[in-house]
Design a protein around this motif. Structure first.
Motif: not given
Ligand code: TXA
Ligand code: MG
Length: 336
Positions: A207-218
């Motif tokens: 729907v929106v193009g690239p989506v960053r992944e969830h990173r709980s360590s960020t």
């Protein structure tokens, strides 16, 4: 009577009106959404929202999602409605998606734990929809459980954990999705998944193009950006262990021999595990959608019957299982 049974197809308008009045007056109402039950308060009243933190024992740094009935109502809570928000809202609302955007002053700081952004969601459950339309105020609602414990998927689960603290529980039986919404931050250039849910990253990207992944360590600054930042989340009381399919029978057998077998629960998908004595072996569905519907209810059940260890066969690595794997690994981490 605190717990009120409501029909999903045609929610009793008298019950909905009473619940809406309680919310407007600053009370706490637990209600079903399609994901899990929410503990609702009038999001424009700081003192009502404070009651949510008190009832749940929720840390003040964990922001609360605000629920409204429509896209237009959501737009009224934020200062920026960008293209990504518009596309995602049109594609997935009403439904199990939360969008994080810069907030307007109408939302008090206590709702967002001091953050300039607010998480907004338009739920699809007919009882949630009826309630939100009737109360005419945005409703702040985290999952209706004590902080760090399992989310509730039935009215009985809510009653069990929060009965004394709520003014009314609208009970509509099991919720259809079963785990919490996908939380997406759309306040910056590239949308980012803060918490995975049953709407997958590929579905968002379509729907929106690239989506960053969830990173709980960020590393995050300021407020807690996602519930995943709390290691003790979504956990049953019992110790939960992820055990590879091939090892389940051996580990279950060892545990069943060394402790009371009735206190051991086993959740499998594919593997056939012989029950040892009164050990409880539950086979869950092999599709992610059906597994998610059942997961919390089964964990609540095993807690209620006094299991102190739950062995879980890890679900597949494919994308539709990401949110389920996330919840299971958080529950397991609690006991590491
Ligand atoms: O499906 C759901 O999302 C359920 C139902 C009731 O809507 N709600 C729910 O709420 O799971 P809760 O509070 O248990 O988890 C929501 C999480 C919070 O822990 C928080 O980290 C994140 O969403 N969140 C809420 N507002 C946020 C914000 N302004 N910025 C970043 N993350 C936010
Ligand atoms: Mg929660």
């Amino acid at each position: 009577m605190k717990i009120r049974r409501v029909n999903a197809v045609s929610p009793d308008s008298g019950v909905i009106a009473a619940a809406a009045q309680l919310l407007r007056d600053g009370g706490l109402v637990a209600f079903p959404t399609e994901t899990v039950y929410g503990l609702g308060a009038n999001a424009t009243k700081a003192d009502a929202v404070q009651k949510i933190y008190d009832a749940k024992g929720r840390p003040a740094y964990n922001p609360i999602i605000v629920h409204v009935a429509s896209i237009d109502a959501a737009k009224g809570l934020v200062t920026q409605w960008n293209d990504a928000a518009d596309r995602l809202a049109k594609a997935f609302w009403p439904g199990p998606l939360t969008l994080v955007l810069p907030k307007k002053p109408v939302i008090p700081d206590i709702v967002t734990a001091g953050s300039p952004t607010v998480g907004v969601r338009v739920p699809s459950h007919p009882v949630a929809q009826a309630l939100l339309r009737a109360c005419e105020c945005p409703v702040a609602a985290p999952s209706a459980n004590r902080s760090t414990m399992l989310s509730p998927t039935t009215g009985a689960h809510v009653e069990h954990s929060l009965a004394d603290a709520v003014d009314m529980i609208l009970d509509c039986g099991p919720t259809p999705v079963g785990i919490e919404s996908t939380v997406v931050d759309v306040s910056s250039e590239t949308p980012a998944v803060l918490r995975p849910g049953m709407i997958t990253r590929s579905e968002l990207e379509a729907v929106v193009g690239p989506v960053r992944e969830h990173r709980s360590s960020t590393p995050e600054t300021g407020v807690l950006r996602a519930p995943g930042m709390m290691s003790v989340h979504y956990a049953p009381r019992a110790r939960l262990m992820l055990v590879d399919a091939g090892d389940i029978a051996r580990v279950a057998h060892d545990l069943g021999q060394s402790s009371d077998a009735a206190r051991v629960g086993v959740l499998t998908i594919t593997q056939h595990v012989e029950s040892i004595g009164s050990m409880r072996v539950i086979r869950l569905p092999d599709t992610a959608i059906d597994y998610a519907k059942r997961l919390y209810a089964v964990l609540h059940e095993l807690d209620a019957v006094g299991c102190d260890t739950i062995l879980v066969e890890p679900p597949p690595h494919s994308e539709e299982w990401v949110a389920i794997r996330d919840r299971l690994s958080r529950a397991a981490a609690r006991h590491e």
